[in-house]
Design an enzyme around this catalytic site. Structure first.
Site, PDB file in Angstrom:
ATOM      1  N   ARG A 261       0.632  -1.002  -0.164  1.00 47.53           N
ATOM      2  CA  ARG A 261       0.038  -0.074  -0.142  1.00 47.53           C
ATOM      3  C   ARG A 261       1.146   1.375   0.278  1.00 47.53           C
ATOM      4  NH1 ARG A 261      -4.745  -1.896   4.135  1.00 47.53           N
ATOM      5  NH2 ARG A 261      -5.810  -4.061   3.499  1.00 47.53           N
ATOM      6  N   ARG A 276       2.001   1.126  10.223  1.00 47.69           N
ATOM      7  CA  ARG A 276       1.841   1.053   8.747  1.00 47.69           C
ATOM      8  C   ARG A 276       2.775   1.658   7.919  1.00 47.69           C
ATOM      9  NH1 ARG A 276      -3.345   3.673   7.404  1.00 47.69           N
ATOM     10  NH2 ARG A 276      -3.711   4.151   9.936  1.00 47.69           N
ATOM     11  N   ARG A 390       0.660  -6.035  12.954  1.00 48.41           N
ATOM     12  CA  ARG A 390       0.180  -5.777  13.902  1.00 48.41           C
ATOM     13  C   ARG A 390       0.330  -6.727  14.690  1.00 48.41           C
ATOM     14  NH1 ARG A 390      -4.172  -0.963  11.663  1.00 48.41           N
ATOM     15  NH2 ARG A 390      -2.894   0.011  10.100  1.00 48.41           N
TER      16      ARG A 390
END
Length: 424
Positions: A261, A276, A390
């Site tokens: 991403r 992230r 995560r």
């Protein structure tokens, strides 16, 4: 994609659904384009029918010796033939405009989705586990994990920000987590393990709604393919353009893949640490169901994700997202948020969504009921079971010790080859 027939039948309800998503009304614009398109198609059909009729009449007139009539008919056929390309072009333009408008509009929320414009409107459904009491001040993983093998500096030298280079037992722990999650999901939940492509074409990215709206969040190769942002893209498209048998449903698939991403819309968010990243591992859960089964399947899928957190003894809460905070393709979504003591907050670790027939319409995926004529669109669902990076962060923060080491959850010991603790 939306069902144009439902918009024709009840435009007010369609606009009301969009309003719940914070989107302006669009039914009038859609119906105007739709009416223009249908009028063009009607005119074209009439012109083609008249051309065929006149062509037949030419031969009949010639047989009767009616040369003047035949010549007039020939002129009419020529004029009709000359006008058709312009009509076809107008049809293509209207069709493209209608499809572009419809493709840009999000799915409508289910009736039981709460009102709200953003995450403040989300509703907590349940909590599991009690956050650990520390006899020292717990740290965020970015402050102590580099000494354990979570190396951001080495990754930055070769790739830039938002990448990590995992070393030694830290790398093994991430691998162990992915394997453990796959083993869990292919067990009692009954998901079939898949190994999917990591690159897809435009039509696949469109089918699962990453295109056109989220183009900037994707990485594209030099030959025009897209790196998957989640294996939802490849798993769900496994049934694109198919007519399935009712006996085949439900289909449940899972995959452990890297995800890519660009994080174009997240400037300044989670720039420290492993939350992230541009590249990360995730176990995805995808289901293809009959329409009447999708609500129950969402509960089942969410429970499958919860079971991973409970096995790892990580406290979490289950949130029902409000209409304004759901993803583009979702009609109903549960988020699971894991407790991170270093941040003193719950953070998303899984998102499980029922997309209804929204993706199926874009992929043209249908099924045939036993003994019933015609086909229906399937419902598609997806969820994280879980985001591996995560989950690694959650273990680091919840199992950290005062000396900087981290205990490894007991359920992972068999995956770690005898390693039970990460040491600085």
């Amino acid at each position: 994609m939306h069902d144009i027939r439902l918009i024709r039948d009840n435009p007010a309800a369609f606009d009301a659904g969009l309003a719940r998503r914070g989107v302006a009304p669009h039914s009038a614009e859609i119906l105007t384009l739709d009416a223009e398109l249908r009028a063009l198609q009607t005119d074209m059909q009439a012109a083609l029918a008249r051309r065929n009729e006149a062509s037949k009449a030419i031969g009949q007139a010639m047989a009767k010796g009616e040369k003047e009539t035949a010549e007039a008919l020939k002129a009419e056929v020529a004029a009709l033939k000359e006008s058709l390309p312009a009509q076809e072009q107008a049809e293509r333009e209207r069709m493209a405009a209608l499809q572009e408008l419809m493709a840009a509009l999000p799915n409508l929320p289910a009736d039981d989705v709460p009102e709200g414009a953003d995450e403040d409107g989300n509703v907590e459904i349940a909590r599991w586990g009690t956050p650990r009491s520390f006899d020292f001040t717990p740290q965020e993983h970015a402050d102590f994990a580099p000494a354990l093998g979570l190396d951001f500096e080495t990754a930055a030298k070769m790739s830039g920000a938002r990448f990590a280079f995992l070393k030694g037992p830290m790398a093994r722990l991430e691998r162990a987590l992915g394997q453990f999650m796959l083993d869990m999901q292919t067990g009692e939940p009954g998901y079939s393990e898949c190994a999917t492509p990591l690159m897809v074409r435009d039509e696949a990215a469109f089918g699962t709604t990453q295109l056109p709206k989220f183009r900037e969040d994707l990485f594209q190769t030099t030959d025009g393919r897209w790196l998957i942002s989640t294996s939802e893209m490849s798993l769900t498209n496994a049934v694109r353009e198919e007519i399935l048998s009712e006996a085949d449903l439900p289909i449940r698939m899972t995959a452990l893949t890297p995800c890519f991403r660009s994080e174009a819309g997240s400037a300044g968010r989670d720039t420290r640490g492993y939350i992230r990243q541009h590249q990360f591992w995730k176990v995805e859960l995808v289901s293809i169901t009959r329409p009447e089964d999708s609500d129950a399947e969402l509960e089942r899928k969410t429970r499958a994700a919860e079971s991973i957190l409970e096995a790892l003894e990580l406290p979490y809460r289950k949130m029902l997202l409000c209409a304004g905070d759901m993803g583009f393709a979702a009609r109903k979504t549960y988020d699971l948020e894991v407790w991170l003591p270093g941040q003193g907050a719950y953070r998303e670790i899984s998102s499980c969504s029922n997309c209804g027939d929204f993706q199926a319409r874009r992929m043209n995926t249908r099924f045939r009921r036993e003994g019933v004529k015609g086909n229906e669109f399937v419902h598609t669902l997806n969820g994280s079971g879980l985001a591996v990076g995560r989950t690694l962060v959650a273990i680091l923060e919840n199992y950290q010790q005062a000396d900087g080491s981290v205990d490894i959850p007991a359920v992972l010991h068999s995956y770690m080859g005898g390693i039970t603790r990460l040491e600085p």
